[in-house]
Design an enzyme around this catalytic site. Sequence first.
Site, mmCIF file in Angstrom:
data_model
loop_
_atom_site.group_PDB
_atom_site.id
_atom_site.type_symbol
_atom_site.label_atom_id
_atom_site.label_comp_id
_atom_site.label_asym_id
_atom_site.label_seq_id
_atom_site.Cartn_x
_atom_site.Cartn_y
_atom_site.Cartn_z
ATOM 1 N N GLU A 129 0.728 -1.400 0.080
ATOM 2 C CA GLU A 129 -0.002 -0.016 -0.153
ATOM 3 C C GLU A 129 0.983 0.926 -0.045
ATOM 4 O OE1 GLU A 129 -2.765 0.298 3.467
ATOM 5 O OE2 GLU A 129 -3.510 2.399 2.433
ATOM 6 N N ARG A 171 4.791 -12.718 9.688
ATOM 7 C CA ARG A 171 5.563 -11.407 9.647
ATOM 8 C C ARG A 171 6.839 -11.558 10.369
ATOM 9 N NH1 ARG A 171 3.107 -6.093 9.252
ATOM 10 N NH2 ARG A 171 1.258 -6.825 8.280
ATOM 11 N N LYS A 197 4.506 0.644 9.195
ATOM 12 C CA LYS A 197 4.717 2.010 8.522
ATOM 13 C C LYS A 197 4.222 3.055 9.329
ATOM 14 C CE LYS A 197 3.267 -0.038 4.739
ATOM 15 N NZ LYS A 197 2.380 -0.015 3.364
HETATM 16 P P1 ATP Z 1 2.705 -1.925 7.760
HETATM 17 O O1 ATP Z 1 1.917 -2.272 9.038
HETATM 18 O O2 ATP Z 1 4.184 -1.677 8.008
HETATM 19 O O3 ATP Z 1 2.140 -1.092 7.010
HETATM 20 P P2 ATP Z 1 1.417 -3.703 6.146
HETATM 21 O O4 ATP Z 1 1.361 -5.109 5.984
HETATM 22 O O5 ATP Z 1 0.279 -2.876 6.159
HETATM 23 O O6 ATP Z 1 2.651 -3.209 6.986
HETATM 24 P P3 ATP Z 1 1.702 -3.280 3.054
HETATM 25 O O7 ATP Z 1 2.163 -2.448 2.062
HETATM 26 O O8 ATP Z 1 0.293 -3.798 3.013
HETATM 27 O O9 ATP Z 1 2.031 -3.168 4.548
HETATM 28 O O10 ATP Z 1 2.433 -4.840 2.896
HETATM 29 C C1 ATP Z 1 3.016 -5.374 1.458
HETATM 30 C C2 ATP Z 1 3.260 -6.646 1.602
HETATM 31 O O11 ATP Z 1 4.333 -6.809 2.391
HETATM 32 C C3 ATP Z 1 2.250 -7.598 2.191
HETATM 33 O O12 ATP Z 1 2.137 -8.723 1.563
HETATM 34 C C4 ATP Z 1 2.522 -7.656 3.689
HETATM 35 O O13 ATP Z 1 2.015 -8.993 4.130
HETATM 36 C C5 ATP Z 1 4.059 -7.748 3.658
HETATM 37 N N1 ATP Z 1 4.697 -7.421 4.697
HETATM 38 C C6 ATP Z 1 4.539 -6.467 5.550
HETATM 39 N N2 ATP Z 1 5.084 -6.146 6.572
HETATM 40 C C7 ATP Z 1 5.753 -7.354 6.613
HETATM 41 C C8 ATP Z 1 6.887 -7.985 7.804
HETATM 42 N N3 ATP Z 1 6.897 -7.364 8.811
HETATM 43 N N4 ATP Z 1 7.231 -9.383 7.623
HETATM 44 C C9 ATP Z 1 6.911 -9.944 6.390
HETATM 45 N N5 ATP Z 1 6.142 -9.518 5.439
HETATM 46 C C10 ATP Z 1 5.578 -8.108 5.654
HETATM 47 MG MG MG Z 2 -1.299 -2.124 5.188
#
Ligand code: ATP
Ligand code: MG
Length: 556
Positions: free
Chosen positions: A35, A262, A272
């Site tokens: 995102e 994760r 983020k």
């Molecule tokens: P954040 O909470 O940091 O915003 P998010 O999962 O909301 O993380 P996205 O931009 O939606 O962020 O993530 C893109 C991809 O990266 C998704 O498939 C997510 O599952 C993966 N991802 C995000 N954080 C991690 C992590 N700490 N370890 C492994 N994969 C991750």
């Molecule tokens: Mg997200």
Amino acid sequence: MSTEKKPLNFIEQIIEEDLKNDYKISDLKFRFPPEPNGFLHIGHASSICLNFGLGEKYKAPVNLRFDDTNPIKEETVYVDSIKKDVAWLGFKWAEECYASDYFEQLYNWSVDLIKTGDAYVDSQTSEAIAEQKGTPTKPGTASPYRSRSVEENLSLFEDMKNGDTAEKAHVLRAKIDMSSPNMIMRDPVMYRCLHKAHHRTGNDWKIYPMYDWAHGESDFIESISHSFCTLEFLPHRELYNWFVERVGKPEDLKPKQREFARRNLSHTVVSKRKLAQLVEKNIVSSWDDPRMPTISGLRRRGYTPESIRNFADSIGIGKRENMIDVAHLEFCVRDDLNKKAPRVMGVLDPLKLVITNYPEDQTEWLEAENNPEDESAGSREMPFSKELYIEKEDFREEANRKFFRLKLGKEVRLKNAYIIKAEDVVKDEDGNILEVHCTYDPESKSGSGTEASKRKVKGTLHWVSIPEAVEAEVRLYDRLFSVEDPTADKDKDFIDFINPESLEVTKAYVEPSLKSAKPEDKVQFQRIGYFCVDQDSTSDHLVFNRTVTLRDNWKK
Ligand code: ATP
Ligand code: MG
């Protein structure tokens, strides 16, 4: 070629199983779906390496998909930074895609769902909808609007789309099962009205799809075979399947959602949302502050793409969430820079040395090897003269036998130069040492082959020649948080655990070969650590970031 085979991780096992059953290898296709609401962090690197790694292994395309369905937090700067970071890590995406490109298709499919009685417009407040959700053990209550006619639903949904209704007046919900044991299946919201401009579609849309409605459908549109996400989406899998079953034709191959754990890193936060707070509150200078666990922060700190990929590969893919010690990430960059970074000399905390028997006004240019780990790195010349700087902590007037550095009456070698002996000190009125007076053995030049040059002395020190030394700003970074998991204590704000000593700025003297160093150049300051030239650096004002110390010396 090595015949040694790495055991398959559980994701690869799932794919192998699918290839035995209903998938051909040419069906395989993956995506990385960030995102664009912030910069990528080290957790994302795991997901990037997983998806693009599978693409490399199976020679399958991997899309970069921006999951841009929430205009409130998404911006073009984030899109640009994400593209830069994925490319910098060394991966090539097949197509650059945007969920927002599918808004029209998603809308048309929702109209179909309304027509088949699978979706309805609910006109209650979000609080009322939440109250009716029930609990895991208590079934939910049907909305009074659940039995609206298809015609009324179509007309209201059209009003929502045109922006003719107030933002909070209606939502579109899937009509599934208010008593499902999986709460996510209790008529989830598919669309909400948001009268906000989107970074790509501008003011075209007044309704925006929810994650669950957009994600699987985007996967289907792009013919993704396997949609990997983190474990918190496990309960969403049933809904993912419910939606993809209702789009396209029955014979279409539908994408599969599969989950992995994760990755968390110690002494930092990988979210983020939390990282955005550090930027907003000026606790760090920017998203790419070298203390940030973002890809851009790590790059600026001096991490190489290989070190980050090796890190992600070495921790692998897990089924259970865990905390990886940041020392492991530091090990990975040390290991890579050891092979790549030229060795140079820089003194961070200078003490003046005068070699009393060395001729005035003489400068010798001594040959110094650039990298003992890499013969092809060649050598350079370093000036040597009567007045030098060494590190303050490398000299003591008196010390016990375990102190292998310079002390009065004893000898050490100056790296790539001569053996010297400390004879005397000059102090100010307060007793502070201003200069150390030494003598040198002219026969002991490194590499000269003389008997004196082969003489064994215990200590070897780094140094710079004062007349030619170049001043530089050095930014010494340490861990951003002083505890392993700043989010562990739910009663406290994670920001309370910021390490107050995460940045120390000092002035150093470095050898003149560094005058032409450019941003992102990486070096090892011998005996100190690995450093990277910062983007703020200019030829008049050199700035070095400490990537990592030579050894792990974090005080537990
Ligand atoms: P954040 O909470 O940091 O915003 P998010 O999962 O909301 O993380 P996205 O931009 O939606 O962020 O993530 C893109 C991809 O990266 C998704 O498939 C997510 O599952 C993966 N991802 C995000 N954080 C991690 C992590 N700490 N370890 C492994 N994969 C991750
Ligand atoms: Mg997200």
